[in-house]
Scaffold this active site. Structure first.
Site, mmCIF file in Angstrom:
data_model
loop_
_atom_site.group_PDB
_atom_site.id
_atom_site.type_symbol
_atom_site.label_atom_id
_atom_site.label_comp_id
_atom_site.label_asym_id
_atom_site.label_seq_id
_atom_site.Cartn_x
_atom_site.Cartn_y
_atom_site.Cartn_z
ATOM 1 N N ALA A 77 0.802 -1.036 -0.372
ATOM 2 C CA ALA A 77 -0.334 -0.261 0.437
ATOM 3 C C ALA A 77 0.691 1.194 0.062
ATOM 4 O O ALA A 77 2.135 1.174 0.156
ATOM 5 C CB ALA A 77 -0.859 -0.219 1.731
ATOM 6 N N GLY A 118 0.811 -5.512 0.992
ATOM 7 C CA GLY A 118 -0.073 -5.517 -0.551
ATOM 8 C C GLY A 118 0.260 -6.013 -1.664
ATOM 9 O O GLY A 118 -0.925 -6.782 -1.898
ATOM 10 N N GLU A 121 0.299 -9.226 -1.231
ATOM 11 C CA GLU A 121 -1.227 -9.907 -0.637
ATOM 12 C C GLU A 121 -2.058 -10.179 -2.279
ATOM 13 O O GLU A 121 -2.511 -11.326 -2.289
ATOM 14 C CB GLU A 121 -2.087 -9.433 0.068
ATOM 15 C CG GLU A 121 -1.365 -8.792 1.699
ATOM 16 C CD GLU A 121 -2.014 -8.283 2.630
ATOM 17 O OE1 GLU A 121 -1.754 -6.804 1.994
ATOM 18 O OE2 GLU A 121 -3.090 -8.457 2.947
ATOM 19 N N GLU A 141 3.809 -5.936 7.342
ATOM 20 C CA GLU A 141 3.792 -4.763 8.017
ATOM 21 C C GLU A 141 3.733 -4.114 9.409
ATOM 22 O O GLU A 141 3.351 -3.521 10.097
ATOM 23 C CB GLU A 141 1.600 -4.575 7.715
ATOM 24 C CG GLU A 141 1.226 -4.780 6.000
ATOM 25 C CD GLU A 141 1.758 -6.116 5.211
ATOM 26 O OE1 GLU A 141 2.571 -6.407 5.517
ATOM 27 O OE2 GLU A 141 0.824 -5.764 4.257
#
Ligand SMILES: CCCCCC/C=C/CC(=O)SCCNC(=O)CCNC(=O)[C@H](O)C(C)(C)COP(=O)(O)OP(=O)(O)OC[C@H]1O[C@@H](n2cnc3c(N)ncnc32)[C@H](O)[C@@H]1OP(=O)(O)O
Length: 729
Positions: A77, A118, A121, A141
């Site tokens: 992100a 992310g 992910e 994270e």
């Protein structure tokens, strides 16, 4: 399998948003293009969703490849978006990943660089994953105070099991492609051109059903052991977290992966919201960006001292003077970075010991190659041709002056001369040379090959080019370089003074060393001041105090009141230990005692008795001191010194102080650093009022006197960020 050579490379770029859409026959390639790390900003998310929808609509398209343009697959992100309006704008990352997971056409993630957070992910939501051999993947994270909130805590355990998922997510480690392959996290490692290979692979799986490729539809392999695994991990994770809440919250989310996917995802969302709104997440994100922001250095002393304009000299060879612990650690760092080193030590035994340590420390694989870069010598003339010298001799001004005089006469005129002093006056050292513009402080932290901080000290005459060179050298050897001005102790050790002083005063009033250490360790430090003192060696501070004339080897200087030095309150307990030969771990006893061969600090009745007698002798009445008071009494004076440092322009920005403490002194990262903690967690007004209240109780503890800058900022309501320059935070 389609032969890659027969592919027609007539890519049709349909639209160039931040996810570029190109077709290669029946394959669509979506390339994320958001330099430098292809993070998922709003435009990237929108581009991916648009691209996926377009690919679904086109009957000629049978498979989809997602990859990153430039240096990497998406690294997660866009953290700078957190807390801003665009972070909440749809499509969010969850809907992008849902579109990937549920795509009826197979989606292949083709990874190079780092697929992190992310980004990884997204790869886990894809139906296939390819990686180049140098790629790394991971869910880091936790270091940002959050959890992998786009399904990472649910999909990862479905592949690797709860145990490995807990390990990976709570440490945030990056995994190399080969290991990812063996864990089943990537399907294939591809050599050669990733785009070609990915398109070829995508063609090869066209028409295959995607249902059994969806990780979301799988079950966790070690589901029946989840309780056992979590119980076993809990203790270690809590100990390692030192007060950070993200690691155990990650575990809670991973625990939910044994539930149906949608239920687990809901739990992940709730826990993510909890972390996102905690005070720790912004603190850790501040720490992440500050580590990078200190690379954009400048100093109020001279506008030429600025990363934008100052150019570093090229350094290919470095001389290191002194083969003690610091010199050896510095040498290892330089060799590991591939620099040529000439290590000088005048004591033969010490030199031999140093060489043995260097050989042992360098990894087996590269030892001989690295060792070939090393020359060792007892003769100063061997330094005549090096580009830079780092002096790492004993901390004595007399000795350092002697060494710098020699270096000035022997080294080539353009060579930079750096001192690894931990607090002596750089200007006095520079003054014995004919090149004060080329003299700089480079303060490494022990063990120098491990600790990441490099405190670079700008003397009165240090040139912009010299400081740029020291900062560049730090980057080359993988350090986090911070530029600071010259004053006793510079930034780090100067702030440590009030901390250690108050800690010892607490012993006078009733605390034992272990009470103080426990409170500070519960706050989040790896070690409290007394355990730290024993580890570093109590003689270092003692020698410093002797050099300053505050004490002597035999006790207080003649005609000195026992509890005062130069008008300031002084506690001689540490000196008393040193006079008994209790120098810390190395002598088996200091503030604590140590069993032979053990580093475990054991409370020592001898020390407790010594403190009791001292209290009696000087009329101190023992009282119970709360952990809160211990933390405030030790840390607020340290923070207060930070305000003096900012006021004097010794540090240009509060983040320079924070990074110094995060990387050099073990300040807990989840609190952001001392200055961030003061402002954003406690509040400046509360710090000021506490200092005032303690000062009223202890009027002769001069470190409790609030700094004028702190008073002024509280009165005016100004923020620390407003003091700094060049900050994007
Ligand atoms: C309610 C649920 C909603 C779902 C929310 C989904 C949540 C997802 C969680 C995440 O993905 S959080 C992000 C996870 N990713 C990371 O933590 C990666 C962080 N970055 C790195 O580790 C490194 O930067 C790197 C990618 C390994 C590259 O290292 P390198 O040394 O090559 O470069 P740097 O100097 O570190 O970085 C260059 C430049 O890029 C900036 N930057 C890096 N990562 C990000 C990021 N994720 N977001 C924004 N900016 C990032 C970094 O600050 C540097 O900027 P500068 O201006 O050049 O200093």
């Amino acid at each position: 399998m389609v032969n890659t050579m027969t592919l027609t490379w007539e890519a049709t770029r349909e639209f160039a948003v931040m996810a570029e859409y190109s077709t290669y026959g029946s394959v669509v390639v979506l390339q994320v293009n958001n330099p430098p790390v292809n993070s998922f900003s709003y435009h990237v998310r929108q581009g991916l969703v648009d691209g996926l929808e377009k690919a679904q609509r086109d009957p000629a398209i049978r498979s989809i490849v997602i990859m990153g343009k430039g240096r990497t697959f998406p690294a997660g992100a866009d953290v700078r978006e957190f807390g801003t309006a665009s972070a909440g704008m749809m499509p969010d990352l969850l809907s992008v990943l849902a579109a990937v997971d549920t795509s009826p056409k197979p989606v292949v993630s083709a990874i190079h660089g780092t697929a992190l957070g992310g980004g990884f992910e997204l790869a886990l939501a894809s139906h296939y994953r390819l990686a180049v051999p140098s790629a790394r993947v991971g869910l880091p994270e936790v270091h940002l105070g959050i959890l992998p909130g786009a399904g990472g805590t649910q999909r990862l355990p479905r592949v690797v099991g709860v145990k490995t998922a807990i390990q990976m997510i709570t440490t945030g480690q990056h995994i190399k492609a080969q290991q990812a392959l063996s864990l089943g996290l990537v399907d294939k490692i591809v050599q050669g051109d990733l785009l070609k290979e990915a398109v070829s692979f995508a063609r090869s799986i066209e028409g295959r059903p995607v249902e059994d490729r969806r990780i979301s539809q799988k079950t966790v392999p070690d589901a029946e052991k989840v309780g056992e695994v979590v119980d076993a991990a809990r203790k270690t994770i809590i100990r390692r977290a030192r007060g950070a809440i993200a690691p155990m919250t990650c575990v809670q989310a991973i625990q939910a992966s044994v539930l149906p996917f949608d239920v687990g995802m809901q739990r992940e969302r709730e826990l993510m919201a909890f972390l996102m709104t905690s005070w720790q997440a912004p603190a850790q994100q501040y720490a992440f960006f500050s580590e990078r922001e200190v690379r954009r250095w400048s100093h109020p002393r001279d506008k030429r001292v600025n990363f934008k304009t100052a150019k570093p000299r090229v350094i290919k060879s470095v001389g290191v003077v002194g083969a003690g612990t610091m010199g050896v650690g510095i040498t290892i760092s330089l060799l590991q970075a591939g620099l040529k080193v000439v290590l000088l030590e005048v004591n033969k035994k010490q030199l031999d010991r140093g060489i043995t340590t260097i050989q042992k420390t360098l990894s087996q694989k590269s030892a001989s190659q690295r060792m070939s870069l090393l020359t060792t010598t007892m003769d100063y003339s061997a330094l005549s041709d090096v580009d830079m010298v780092i002096e790492a001799v004993f901390e004595s001004m007399r000795l350092k002056k002697e060494v710098f005089k020699k270096l000035d006469s022997i080294t080539k005129p353009q060579a930079i001369l750096a001192s690894n002093t931990s607090g002596l006056d750089i200007d006095k050292i520079a003054a014995v040379t004919k090149r004060p513009d080329k003299v700089v402080g480079t303060h490494f932290f022990a063990p120098a090959n491990i600790m990441r901080l490099l405190e670079n000290i700008l003397g009165k005459h240090t040139s912009a080019e010299t400081i740029a060179t020291a900062m560049q050298l730090g980057t080359t050897i993988g350090k986090v370089g911070v530029l600071v001005g010259n004053c006793p102790g510079f930034v780090g050790n100067r702030m440590l003074g009030p901390y250690v002083t108050e800690a010892v005063f607490l012993l006078e009033e009733g605390a034992d060393p272990q009470d103080v250490d426990k409170a500070i360790e519960e706050f989040g430090f790896a070690m409290g001041p007394f355990r730290m003192g024993d580890l570093s060696g109590l003689d270092i501070g003692w020698r410093g105090r002797i050099e300053k004339g505050l004490t002597t080897e035999q006790g207080p200087p003649p005609a000195t009141p026992p509890l005062y030095r130069r008008g300031n309150r002084y506690c001689p307990l540490a000196d008393m230990l040193c006079m008994q030969g209790r120098l810390g771990q190395k002598t088996g006893a200091g503030w604590y005692r140590y069993e032979p061969g053990s580093r475990a600090a054991l409370p020592d009745p001898v020390v407790q008795q010594m403190i009791r007698e001292y209290r009696q002798e000087h009329g101190f009445k023992k009282r119970t001191i709360s952990s809160q008071e211990i933390v405030e009494r030790c840390l607020y004076p340290l923070i207060n010194e930070g305000f003096h440092i900012l006021d004097e322009g010794i540090a240009a920005r509060s983040m320079d102080i924070d990074v110094t403490y995060l990387f050099g002194y073990g300040w807990p990262r989840h609190t952001g650093g001392p200055m961030y903690y003061a402002e954003k967690v406690v509040g400046l007004e509360k710090i000021l009022r506490s200092l005032e209240s303690y000062q009223a109780q202890y009027p002769d503890h001069h470190y409790l006197q609030p700094s004028p800058l702190l008073r002024d900022m509280v009165a005016k309501g100004t923020s620390l960020a407003a003091l700094g320059t060049d900050s994007k935070l």
